[in-house]
Each structure stands twice: as structure tokens, then as C-alpha cells.
Design a protein around this motif. Sequence first.
Motif, short mmCIF file in Angstrom:
data_model
loop_
_atom_site.label_atom_id
_atom_site.label_comp_id
_atom_site.label_asym_id
_atom_site.label_seq_id
_atom_site.Cartn_x
_atom_site.Cartn_y
_atom_site.Cartn_z
N ILE A 97 0.85 -1.19 0.00
CA ILE A 97 0.00 0.00 0.00
C ILE A 97 0.89 1.24 0.00
O ILE A 97 1.88 1.31 0.74
N PHE A 98 0.54 2.21 -0.83
CA PHE A 98 1.32 3.44 -0.89
C PHE A 98 0.37 4.64 -0.81
O PHE A 98 -0.69 4.65 -1.41
N THR A 99 0.76 5.63 -0.02
CA THR A 99 -0.01 6.86 0.12
C THR A 99 0.66 8.03 -0.59
O THR A 99 0.08 9.11 -0.68
N GLY A 100 1.87 7.81 -1.07
CA GLY A 100 2.60 8.79 -1.86
C GLY A 100 3.27 8.08 -3.02
O GLY A 100 2.98 6.92 -3.31
N VAL A 101 4.18 8.75 -3.69
CA VAL A 101 4.89 8.14 -4.82
C VAL A 101 5.75 6.98 -4.33
O VAL A 101 6.51 7.11 -3.37
N GLU A 133 -12.18 3.50 -2.67
CA GLU A 133 -11.65 4.85 -2.63
C GLU A 133 -10.27 4.96 -3.25
O GLU A 133 -9.72 6.05 -3.38
N SER A 134 -9.68 3.82 -3.63
CA SER A 134 -8.31 3.81 -4.14
C SER A 134 -8.28 4.07 -5.64
O SER A 134 -8.85 3.31 -6.42
N THR A 135 -7.62 5.14 -6.04
CA THR A 135 -7.44 5.49 -7.45
C THR A 135 -6.00 5.93 -7.64
O THR A 135 -5.52 6.79 -6.90
N SER A 186 -7.19 10.79 -3.64
CA SER A 186 -7.29 9.38 -3.28
C SER A 186 -6.38 9.08 -2.11
O SER A 186 -5.21 9.50 -2.11
N PRO A 187 -6.85 8.37 -1.09
CA PRO A 187 -6.03 8.16 0.11
C PRO A 187 -4.86 7.20 -0.09
O PRO A 187 -3.86 7.28 0.61
N PHE A 188 -4.98 6.27 -1.06
CA PHE A 188 -3.91 5.29 -1.21
C PHE A 188 -4.06 4.56 -2.54
O PHE A 188 -5.07 4.66 -3.23
N GLY A 189 -3.02 3.81 -2.89
CA GLY A 189 -3.04 2.86 -4.00
C GLY A 189 -2.41 1.58 -3.52
O GLY A 189 -1.83 1.52 -2.42
#
Length: 836
Positions: A97-101, A133-135, A186-189
Motif C-alpha cells: 500500500i502506498f499513500t505517496g509516490v 476509494e483507491s485510485t 485518493s487516500p492510497f493505491g
Amino acid sequence: MRGSRKRAMVTLVQLLRLLLMSLLSAAGEAQLSSETDSVSVLINCGSNSTVTVTGRTWTGDLSPGIGGNLTLTSASPMEEATSTNSTLGPLYGSGRIFTGVLNYTFRQLPTGNYFLRLHFCPFALEDSHNVNESTFGVLANGLRLLSGFNVAGEASISSSYLIIREYLIPINSNGLVLEFAPEKGSPFGFVNAIEMVSVVGQLFSDSIGTVGGGSGGTTSLNLNRGLETVYRLNVGGPEIQPRGESGLWRHWGVDTGYMINPDAGIEIKNTSNITYASMNDSAVAPLVLYETARTMSNTQVVERKFNMSWKFKVDPGFDYLVRLHFCELVFDQLNGRNFRIFINNKSAADNFDIYAQAGGKNRGYHHDYVDAISSKVSSLWIQLGPDTATGASGTDALLNGLEIYKLGRNGNLAYTVKTGTLSKASSSNARRARVLLWGVGMGLASVALLAVVIGFSIVIRRKVKMNESRDKKCVWKPLFLNEAVLNSRGGRRREGAVGGGKNANGSLIGSSIRVGRRFAIAEIRAATRSFDESMVIGVGGFGKVFRGEIDDGTLVAIKRANPQSEQGLNEFETEIEVLSKLRHRHLVSMIGFCEENNEMILVYEFMANGTLRSHLFGSDLLRLSWKQRLEVCIGAARGLHYLHTGADRSIIHRDVKTTNILLDENFVSKMSDFGLSRTGPALDRTHVSTAVKGSFGYLDPEYFRRQQLTEKSDVYSFGVVLFEVVCARAVINPSLPKDQINLAEWALRWQRERSLEKIVDPFLEGGFSPESMEKYGEIAEKCLADEGRNRPTMGEVLWHLEYVLHLHEMWLRANNIKDDNGNSISTLESQQAMGT
């Protein structure tokens, strides 16, 4: 003498032929051996362990033994997610899971072309994250692969628990950098696995055929553009699972779902060995692909009315490479069959003779074509039909397999649907002219107001900063809860602080109603033995639920939010609002709350028999009879019906599933978990426009497509629950065959054939009224209608379920079968009539 010489010559020719075939076979084996010597890089994301799947070893992206060939860099803290769902298998039980690059940098890779596959499994994260919610987007060495990508949405459309995106990209001596980044807002990917397989040899020619001008047109192909595999199908044959053919591990689906008229072509199979038309084609496709085909039926050939046609959904505005696979399985001569090939209603080939092209019968051959799709078209057609103009005796058509690749354009392979843009340049120009005219007319007024605006901006910014500074002192900001506490203490409510409607997050806002008892944190710790893990009875995106005892031993359920979860805070706020203003026998009741020491804790009545799902499968708890299951469904339907009709504005639950239907000590069912609930549309509206939320497998596809929420979205989810109750299996089970993975689709197919009883939970066998099962299946089917307007209301669902129960009780009475408590039906009715 002459006869002897002739026989000798024949023998010599046969020996020479056998020798030549032996040499060709040896050369082919040598070629295949060299081509299978490819490089594979297999990464198990979100894990520090190694797993083996289908004979291949996948290394964790944090594994100590991975060495310097892979580097992970992130602009924000990385997170690993694990799933408790054992049916997902070892590879998809974890995710990164990543919330940034987030960058995956691969070094020391041999240069060449690689198949890059990105694996996404939304079901693996459902317990801990809202995947709806993940995009996010993905780049590979600057080539954009994905943009605005929502995995849950893709899985909902394709009805698959697993999404694999495959690309063919060139890698030079600098290696590969994969960049993942969440979209704005988006909060995460996330990603579950990364797979890279090198392609040995030349998979595509530099020169490719074009469509529109008959046979002979060509164009050059530059693989530096990048290719995305859109479709890969075994035509007329079964699904081909990934395996080590040519070391490429490709998956081939079936073509039946894409045919306009499946009866236009019949399936045939070869009766002898298949070989490649060229020794260099061993990496193009496995030989098993050429063993089956689809050919036109005799009626089609005689009447010459129809083509064999396939239609595919594609992204507009890109070039597409279409690869067609052929192998003549019947005719051992030229002109055995001649046909025409059309791509997007344009001629790609005339008088096409497989035998002539491949050089004989049972020889696998392929041909490639390139065509451009305009920005206004989102479909690609492939048609094969008789070439009546040639006058040849054979006018049949045949196809063994097909592949469709999207070609990159200007460093981009991603397509994102854009909304709200003007479609015509004239509209845009007219709008600019109006804006300019308006600007000239209002210029002086703007100058006069500018000073005032700046002054107000300064004041507002100072106030916001003061509020932010104050808020940082406390993690939680449950404004309406604090308001309710203020009221319960006899304080004066600030006018306008909490009113009807909805807050900035779109959740429910009710009046300031006293929400129950205010617990001290010491009482909560005593009730849960200081939050002992042995007391945990549930876990969700909000945090954990504990079993506890208060006062004189009263059992309660205590929900403790995770302070780091913004999603959990929003859900808590919504849940308090719903339960503060609604009370019903079939809704779980909230007893009180605690907000000391930056904690956010809610206390509920304890439901002794847990979730409905736990009594259907996956546990050793008591299995429910058909009557009990009907009563549970009726109770849940009553709770939902009350939500939809019991307030001034309807309340849409938005997360109806068997784990949110709880059972008390008497197996009375109650709806729970209102964290995703939303106020329904106003009287003058048909829907609420909102971001998609819910649980994978239960989500209303119409709601996902349009982002328009109505009460009928709950009805769809409840329809899935009804099938889950009768079949006693998970709504998504990836360990089953492909056509059975999605419960809603699988059960719906059986129901439409009026054969639902064939997939009923074996535990129920012989214990239900056939007529009640028939009516039950009908109402479940209606709940799953594609369009919400065609679904019943929850009130209608409730009425039908009560009728189903009535039919079943009549059957029990007629067969003198006792109820679940051991009483005969007649005895039970007598007791009810006497009021005992």
C-alpha cells in the motif's frame, strides 16, 4: 525389375522424408529450448517472505535475499496489508500500500522486450481498507501505463476477484523504474504482485499489415511505443491457463462471450499432430491453441447471410494491433476454404486461404493487422465470412485464436474517462467570447472589490490557522458528539452548530440527541481487560471490536477506533448520528460512548450469536435450518425497510452483507455497522451523487457505473445476501472455477434456468419446501436486476419473504414436520393463539 526399382525409389523417398522430419524436429526442439531460456522477475509485494505458486518462486519485495537488483523508494511511509482470506492463495494474501509516490527500481536486467504484468486483488484488502476509494496511476520508465485506475471498479465490471494488466515494454541497460502514485484526492493505491518475463527472439515483425485496402498494405511497428495486452482468446476451445510455454506464462480466455451470434460458428478439433508453420513461431502461441477452432456452420455457408463476428470494448483514440491465429484442420488442399477478413468493418484480407498461407494442413500460422480507433469509438469488430466474389468452391471461414494489443501514443498507454468537457470547439470559443465580454464589463467592479476580498481573506486565513492549531491538540474532532455530551451535561447548545442535512464529508447529520451513557476510559479498560487481544471479536477499517462486561456483568460490544484512521473517524461520526435518531427491533442499539484520552469508543448491545455469515460457512457454529434462515432474512429486511422509510429522509445503509447482520441470543437478526450510511435523496430528487463505497462482491454495479446512490443499491446488496444464505458460500471464492467465482453471477444463471435447488447448501437438502425455494429464488433474482428501477423496494422484498416463510410453514404442517424447537406446527400455532 521395373517394379523393384520403383519400390526402392519409394522407400528411399520415405527414408529421406523421415530424415528431413527428424532434422526439422531436432531444430525445432533446439529453438524451443533456447527460447525458454528467458529471464523472470517475480515479486510478492507487501511481504518479506518467498512463496511458490504454480511452480514459480515469488520473492517478497522486502525479502533480505533479494539483493541489490530491486530498490524500493517512497515519498511516504510504506504499508503492508495482509488478508485473513485463505482462499486467495499465498500470492494474493498480501499487498503493498502506498499513500505517496512509490518506486520499484529494477537493475541489472538483460536488455530486450519484456512482458510486464501487474497483479491487483481488491478482495485481499477489503478487511482493512476501502478499496473503492483507491485510485492511482503507474509509469514504467516514463511510459504511462495506468491513470485514474480503480481496481475495485475494474473487478466489479469484469466480475473477477483478480485484475492482471499486461504490457510489452522494451528495457535498456538502465533497467526499469516502476512508479506508483495515488491520484489527487485518493487516500492510497496498492499492488499485490509484479511479474516480468523476457521475450527471447522476435515476437512481432517490423512490418505489419493494415486494414482498409484489401490485401497487401503494411505499416512499420515500433515497440518503443509500448503495447498493452487487451484480449488474448482461444477461439473455439477451452481456457488455456498460464504455463511455461516458451517461458512466457500467458493466459488465453474463451471467445464465446464476445461473439455477436454464438450460433454463427461451430467448434472443431484436430485429429492429428499440430506443428508450427515456421520454426521461429514457437514463442508466438502454444501448440494447443491450434488444436481447436471455430468454423462456420453448414447452414451459414449455404445461406451466406452472416459472418462470424466478435465485438470487443476498447479505449478510444488509440491504434490497435490485431493478431489472428489460423491452422487448417480439415482440408488438405488449396482453395479448400477461402474467406474474407474484416476489422472494424474494413477489409483486411480477401480470398484468404489458410492452407496456402501456412504451407499445408495442421500448421499453426498467424497474421497481424494494425488499425486506428477514433476518439469517438469504443469498440473493435472482427468478422470472418465467405468470399463469394472469388467463385471458389470453399467459402467457409476458420479462426483458432486472436490477440488484441493497444499501442502507446505519445508516451501514454492509459485512458481516463473525462467528464464535463465541451465536445465542440465552437462551444469553447463562444464561451471564451462571453467570458471576455463579461470581464470587460465587470473589470472596474472587480478592482473596487479586490481590496475588500483581500481583507476578508487575511481574516479568514488567520481564523483557520487558529482552528487548525487548536485541533492539533486533539486527534479526534467529533463535533456533534461533543455537542451531544454538552447537552447531556445540561450545557447550552450553540445555535446552528448541528442541524439537519449532511456535513462536509457527506455523512448524516441529525439533531443533537443525547446518544446514551458516557463511559469513563477506566470503565472501558476494566470491561475489556485493558483491551486484551483475547477479547477481540471483530476487526474492520475503523479498528477493533471487543467483548466486554459492564456493571453487574452485562455483556456489551465495544468498538474502539484506530486514531490514525480518518476513514474510521468519519464512520464513527455517521454511526452515532444514525443510531442517535433511530431505534428499531432489527437495528443494533448503541448503549453509550467514551471520548477520554483521545479515544473514540462506542458501546453496543452484545449479539450473542455473532454474524449471519458465521452460521452459514467457515466456522463450527450452529448451522441454521431453512426456516431460521428465512426468519433471519425477514428480520434484516425489516431493519432495512425501516431505514428506508422510518425517517423524514430515507437512510441508505450502503454496506449490506452477511457480516453486518448480527444475531442475538434468540437468533433475532439486526442490521449493524452504519458507518457508510448516507441520507437518501430529497423528494424532488431521484438519487444522491456520491463516491462509491461498499464491499466487493455486494456492490451495486449501476451505483458503481454512475456514482448515483439510491435505496435500490441496498436492495441489490440484499439480493446477494439472499443467494449467500441459500448457497452457504462466499460471495467471491477465487479457488473455484472461473464461472463460479462470483456468487451473484453464478447463482443468477442457475436461477434463470429455474434450477436454484441444484446449488442449495447440502445441509438444507430435504428440509425445505420446493415451492418456497422457487419463490425465494424469484425475489432474489428481482433484487439483482441490472437497473435499479426494475428492482423491488425493501417493503416488497419483505412481503415476498414473509410469503415464502408462509409457504414453508404450510409444507411443514402438511408433512407433520416439527419446528426448530421440537414442537409440531399445530402445537406451536395453538400456543401462539393462547398467547403463551
